[in-house]
Motif scaffolding. Structure first.
Motif, PDB file in Angstrom:
ATOM      1  N   LYS A   1       0.830  -1.209   0.000  1.00  0.00           N
ATOM      2  CA  LYS A   1       0.000   0.000   0.000  1.00  0.00           C
ATOM      3  C   LYS A   1       0.862   1.256   0.000  1.00  0.00           C
ATOM      4  O   LYS A   1       0.573   2.227  -0.691  1.00  0.00           O
ATOM      5  N   GLN A   2       1.920   1.225   0.802  1.00  0.00           N
ATOM      6  CA  GLN A   2       2.796   2.396   0.845  1.00  0.00           C
ATOM      7  C   GLN A   2       3.457   2.620  -0.509  1.00  0.00           C
ATOM      8  O   GLN A   2       3.564   3.754  -0.976  1.00  0.00           O
ATOM      9  N   LEU A   3       3.886   1.545  -1.156  1.00  0.00           N
ATOM     10  CA  LEU A   3       4.459   1.688  -2.499  1.00  0.00           C
ATOM     11  C   LEU A   3       3.419   2.234  -3.475  1.00  0.00           C
ATOM     12  O   LEU A   3       3.737   3.048  -4.348  1.00  0.00           O
ATOM     13  N   GLY A   4       2.171   1.781  -3.328  1.00  0.00           N
ATOM     14  CA  GLY A   4       1.099   2.294  -4.177  1.00  0.00           C
ATOM     15  C   GLY A   4       0.891   3.786  -3.980  1.00  0.00           C
ATOM     16  O   GLY A   4       0.665   4.527  -4.950  1.00  0.00           O
ATOM     17  N   ASP A   5       0.992   4.222  -2.736  1.00  0.00           N
ATOM     18  CA  ASP A   5       0.882   5.657  -2.453  1.00  0.00           C
ATOM     19  C   ASP A   5       2.011   6.436  -3.128  1.00  0.00           C
ATOM     20  O   ASP A   5       1.789   7.515  -3.689  1.00  0.00           O
ATOM     21  N   HIS A   6       3.222   5.872  -3.089  1.00  0.00           N
ATOM     22  CA  HIS A   6       4.363   6.519  -3.747  1.00  0.00           C
ATOM     23  C   HIS A   6       4.155   6.560  -5.261  1.00  0.00           C
ATOM     24  O   HIS A   6       4.506   7.539  -5.918  1.00  0.00           O
ATOM     25  N   PHE A   7       3.590   5.508  -5.809  1.00  0.00           N
ATOM     26  CA  PHE A   7       3.318   5.467  -7.247  1.00  0.00           C
ATOM     27  C   PHE A   7       2.301   6.542  -7.622  1.00  0.00           C
ATOM     28  O   PHE A   7       2.488   7.279  -8.590  1.00  0.00           O
TER      29      PHE A   7
ATOM     30  N   THR B   1       7.535   6.736  -7.599  1.00  0.00           N
ATOM     31  CA  THR B   1       8.124   5.443  -7.952  1.00  0.00           C
ATOM     32  C   THR B   1       7.471   4.953  -9.235  1.00  0.00           C
ATOM     33  O   THR B   1       6.482   5.515  -9.700  1.00  0.00           O
ATOM     34  N   HIS B   2       8.047   3.916  -9.806  1.00  0.00           N
ATOM     35  CA  HIS B   2       7.561   3.367 -11.071  1.00  0.00           C
ATOM     36  C   HIS B   2       6.817   2.060 -10.835  1.00  0.00           C
ATOM     37  O   HIS B   2       7.040   1.377  -9.836  1.00  0.00           O
ATOM     38  N   ILE B   3       5.986   1.708 -11.781  1.00  0.00           N
ATOM     39  CA  ILE B   3       5.206   0.476 -11.680  1.00  0.00           C
ATOM     40  C   ILE B   3       6.129  -0.748 -11.590  1.00  0.00           C
ATOM     41  O   ILE B   3       5.784  -1.735 -10.935  1.00  0.00           O
ATOM     42  N   SER B   4       7.297  -0.684 -12.207  1.00  0.00           N
ATOM     43  CA  SER B   4       8.219  -1.827 -12.148  1.00  0.00           C
ATOM     44  C   SER B   4       8.626  -2.139 -10.701  1.00  0.00           C
ATOM     45  O   SER B   4       8.803  -3.300 -10.342  1.00  0.00           O
ATOM     46  N   ARG B   5       8.735  -1.122  -9.877  1.00  0.00           N
ATOM     47  CA  ARG B   5       9.081  -1.344  -8.462  1.00  0.00           C
ATOM     48  C   ARG B   5       7.931  -2.048  -7.730  1.00  0.00           C
ATOM     49  O   ARG B   5       8.154  -2.908  -6.886  1.00  0.00           O
TER      50      ARG B   5
END
Length: 124
Positions: free
Chosen positions: A51-57, A62-66
């Motif tokens: 979820k946190q990565l999704g927020d960064h996206f 950040t990029h979808i690849s991450r």
């Protein structure tokens, strides 16, 4: 939730964010050894990191690849936890990418708990 659980959930979250496969596997084993419910670790650790990565996206940070890489990292943790989930005394059912968990009827009157979505299209 006690401080041990909180610490393990936090480590799991950050291991997913950091794309650290070895840490995710180690944390999953540590959680099992300390008696943490594996579904709770998935929800409050691995999914929280996703979820946190999704927020960064969404913020363009950040990029979808991450996110796709983090999914694969999380998948290794779920693989470690799956045998414990399936062998628990709780009734667990996989529906697509959802786990539905029902507690022991004698202690919780059959309450159902549905986890957040898991990006796992197959069982076992």
């Amino acid at each position: 939730m006690n401080s041990t659980e909180t610490g393990i959930f936090d480590k799991a979250k950050h291991a997913v964010i950091d794309l650290d496969v070895q840490a995710v596997e180690r944390i999953a084993r540590e959680a099992l050894e300390t008696g943490i419910n594996p579904v709770d670790l998935i929800e409050q650790g691995f999914i929280a990191g996703m979820k946190q990565l999704g927020d960064h996206f969404e913020a363009g940070e950040t990029h979808i690849s991450r996110i796709l890489e983090a999914y694969q990292v999380m998948e290794t943790g779920i693989d470690v936890l799956r045998p414990a989930i399936l062998s628990s005394e709780k009734e667990v059912s996989w529906y697509g990418n959802l786990i539905v968990e029902s507690e022991d009827f004698s202690t919780h009157q059959g309450e159902l708990y549905v986890t957040n979505e898991l990006p796992h299209p197959y069982c076992c």
